[in-house]
Write a protein that holds these residues in place. Structure first.
Motif: not given
Ligand SMILES: Nc1ncnc2c1ncn2[C@@H]1O[C@H](COP(=O)(O)OP(=O)(O)OP(=O)(O)O)[C@@H](O)[C@H]1O
Ligand SMILES: [Mg+2]
Length: 645
Positions: A515-529
């Motif tokens: 909805t906010t047109k952002t990327r999902v950040k993995n809470k542990i690895t901090r990777e974005e997708r």
């Protein structure tokens, strides 16, 4: 021996407390008592009202949307006194208490007969019984010793002095001395009323003190002496006709003076009979037998009847005078499923079947039948949906909570709740199922069977019979199968709640980023997708949110959750109805096949065996089944739910 002493001590203790607490003295001493405690002088309506009110009152949350709809915006109070015993009767109880309250303040209501009108088994008698019991627990009251109608001692005061005494004592004095006491005052005390003995007593229906019940009587056996007492023939030889000593004041209005007179099925009585009731309310007087004066009467008159009796009575214009004195309160059946269910929990809990095993959903299914039988069909929604809406459940349609206004539904069905299946019918079906069961257990399956049997045997009206059978054999059957399918599937999923919660969390993360047109950040690895489109769609499909509707749904979910979080409310997978439904469907679908295979299979491999026993123990430990009921519903599911596969 020791036991015997223990009993004796208990008995003595109770007797002693009774003795010491009760007042006995002269009228002069009584005046002193009233001066100190003016609140002990009360008319009947006020005493009854305060006794119930003093147990506590709460005001229902009027801001809650559901309550506002159910009660049509009215302010509703709940009375602690009735709370544990009556369910879904708030409106009726509020009207009853409003009547008592106005009557307590000497409004027109104190001169009216209260009439509860409603279908069989709607709780009219139970409510009146409960009101009478309140009086039996009420504070004790004072009366003139030997008075057959236990009248208020202040009646002794002559009219000319009453104004002065009212000022000194701070009470209002109403009513005249009865002929029996007046006679005694003159002959025994030579008019010196200050010496007249005063006593204290409590209300008791069985002791015929302050609570009287008038059963309906046919024209032949009807005799007004039941209401006003008689003259004692044996004494007529001894005294002149107008001597009060010939009076035998044991009629209902004599017994119920200062408390309650109840008329059971009031309109079954002859009209002449009812005129005495009319005088009693309107003039606060009842005739005395023979040639004596009218007697002052102070009491609450309660009555009940069913709708056809009421309509018949109302249609005769000669009855207008009586109708004008009647305050009618309608007592409809309960239409909210969860409240209806509590009625049977209460009745079963008091019955001999208390220890029986009642499988989950049994009373719910029974209540579904009675509630649905009472609902009028609507073209706004089907019967099952209507039942759920009345019950405050969210109806999900195409990813949204369906908005059907309870008030609209109620407006188009004014007579709803006045007919249908009664509580007694359901109780009989439950009793029959329990008696037939050889292992002290009932399940929805045998209760539905029992209800079907009873409908076939007892409902005479063919249209009603067809309608009821359709509700039982189709609507309820299908709904129960749905409930069962969900429950069994849930029992197959280990740690169901956690799994649902974790699906919820990840759906919310993805939908928010989408909805906010952002990327999902993995809470542990901090990777974005990028948001996981495939995952979101799988969930959404469960509730038929597809195509262009997806964006709206994701928006709604995100906005809803954030507004909740901003208010500091916690959110979980149950917070938003449509999403909860989708997640549950997703989980259930994921185990449906395995549930079916494992349950139906005759020869299970080791893995399946483990799944099966785990599922059974979840049913038993978490969902409230026992071994036999779990087995019974699983057999039923195999034969009905998965028959085609
Ligand atoms: N809303 C309710 N809450 C709690 N109990 C209820 C309710 N409605 C009915 N009951 C229970 O159902 C049973 C039957 O009710 P009751 O005998 O009071 O009905 P009634 O209205 O007097 O019927 P009838 O017209 O046949 O005399 C009682 O055990 C009563 O406690
Ligand atoms: Mg009754």
């Amino acid at each position: 021996m020791a036991r015997k002493n223990e009993f004796l001590n208990l008995i003595k203790k109770q007797r002693d407390t009774k003795k010491t607490e009760r007042f006995e003295g002269t009228f002069l001493e009584y005046l002193d008592l009233v001066k100190n405690r003016p609140e002990s002088v009360k008319l009947a309506h006020k005493r009854l009202y305060e006794t119930i009110k003093d147990r506590g009152i709460e005001t229902l949350d009027v801001d809650s949307e559901l309550y506002r709809d159910i009660f049509n915006g009215d302010k509703i109070r709940t009375y602690n006194y009735f709370e544990k015993e009556f369910f879904g009767m708030e409106s009726v109880i509020n009207k009853l208490m409003r009547f008592l309250k106005s009557a307590a303040f000497k409004g027109e209501e104190s001169r009216q007969v209260l009439l509860l009108m409603g279908p069989v088994g709607a709780g009219k008698s139970a409510l009146i019984d409960s009101v009478k019991r309140a009086l039996e627990d009420a504070e004790e009251y004072y009366y003139l010793e030997g008075c057959p109608i236990r009248e208020e001692p202040l009646h002794l005061l002559p009219r000319s002095l009453r104004g002065d005494f009212e000022d000194i004592l701070g009470v209002h004095i109403e009513g005249d001395l009865c002929p029996v006491c007046r006679h005694r005052l003159m002959t025994e005390f030579d008019g010196k009323y200050e010496c007249f003995p005063v006593k204290q007593t409590g209300f008791s229906q069985r002791g015929r003190r302050g609570i009287a019940v008038v059963p309906p009587m046919d024209a032949n056996s009807q005799d007004v002496s039941v209401l006003i007492g008689t003259e004692d023939i044996s004494k007529l030889d001894l005294y002149p006709e107008d001597d009060p000593r010939v009076l035998s004041l044991n009629g209902a209005f004599n017994v119920g003076n200062r408390g309650i007179v109840e008329f059971v099925e009031v309109f079954k009585n002859e009209i002449e009979f009812l005129h005495t009731m009319l005088t009693a309310t309107q003039e606060k007087r009842v005739p005395s037998p023979g040639k004596n004066d009218m007697l002052y009467f102070d009491g609450v008159i309660l009555s009940h009847c069913n709708e056809s009796e009421w309509n018949r009575f109302k249609s005769e214009h000669t009855n207008e005078a009586i109708l004008d004195r009647v305050l009618k309160i309608e007592v409809p059946y309960v239409l909210e499923l969860h409240q209806e269910q509590k009625i049977y929990e209460k009745i079963l809990d008091k019955s001999d079947f208390r220890g029986a095993h009642i499988a989950p959903h049994t009373l719910k299914v029974a209540s579904m039948f009675s509630v649905m039988s009472r609902l009028q069909p609507s073209n706004k929604c089907d019967l099952l949906t209507k039942m759920k809406i009345y019950n405050g459940e969210a109806i999900i349609e195409k990813g949204r909570v369906k908005k059907v206004d309870i008030r609209d539904l109620k407006d188009e069905a004014k007579h709803e709740g006045m007919e249908g299946i009664s509580t007694r019918f359901i109780m009989k079906a439950l009793d029959a199922a329990l008696s037939d069961s050889d292992n002290g257990m009932i399940t929805p399956i045998n209760v539905v069977d029992s209800m079907i049997k009873q409908v076939k045997e007892q409902i005479i009206d063919e249209d009603a019979k067809t309608r009821y059978l359709e509700i039982l054999q189709k609507v309820i059957r299908e709904e129960y199968l749905r409930i069962l399918e969900t429950e069994i599937a849930k029992a197959f999923i280990s740690a169901y709640e956690e799994q649902a919660q974790s699906l919820f969390d990840s759906y919310l993360d993805n939908a928010e980023c989408y909805t906010t047109k952002t990327r999902v950040k993995n809470k542990i690895t901090r990777e974005e997708r990028d948001p996981d489109e495939k995952f979101m769609r799988t969930i959404e499909e469960m509730i038929s949110v597809t195509g262009s509707a997806r964006d709206g749904f994701r928006n709604d979910v995100t906005a809803f959750m954030f507004s909740k979080m901003r208010k500091g409310e916690t959110v979980d997978y149950k917070s938003y109805g449509p999403l909860k439904e989708a997640i549950e469907q997703y989980l259930i679908t994921s185990v449906k096949d395995i549930a079916r295979i494992v349950t139906r299979s005759k020869s299970r491999d080791d893995d399946q065996k483990k799944k099966y026993t785990d599922m059974i123990s979840t049913l038993i430990e978490e969902y409230g089944y026992n071994e036999s009921s779990a087995e019974e519903i699983l057999t039923y599911a195999s034969n009905n739910l998965w028959r085609d596969s």
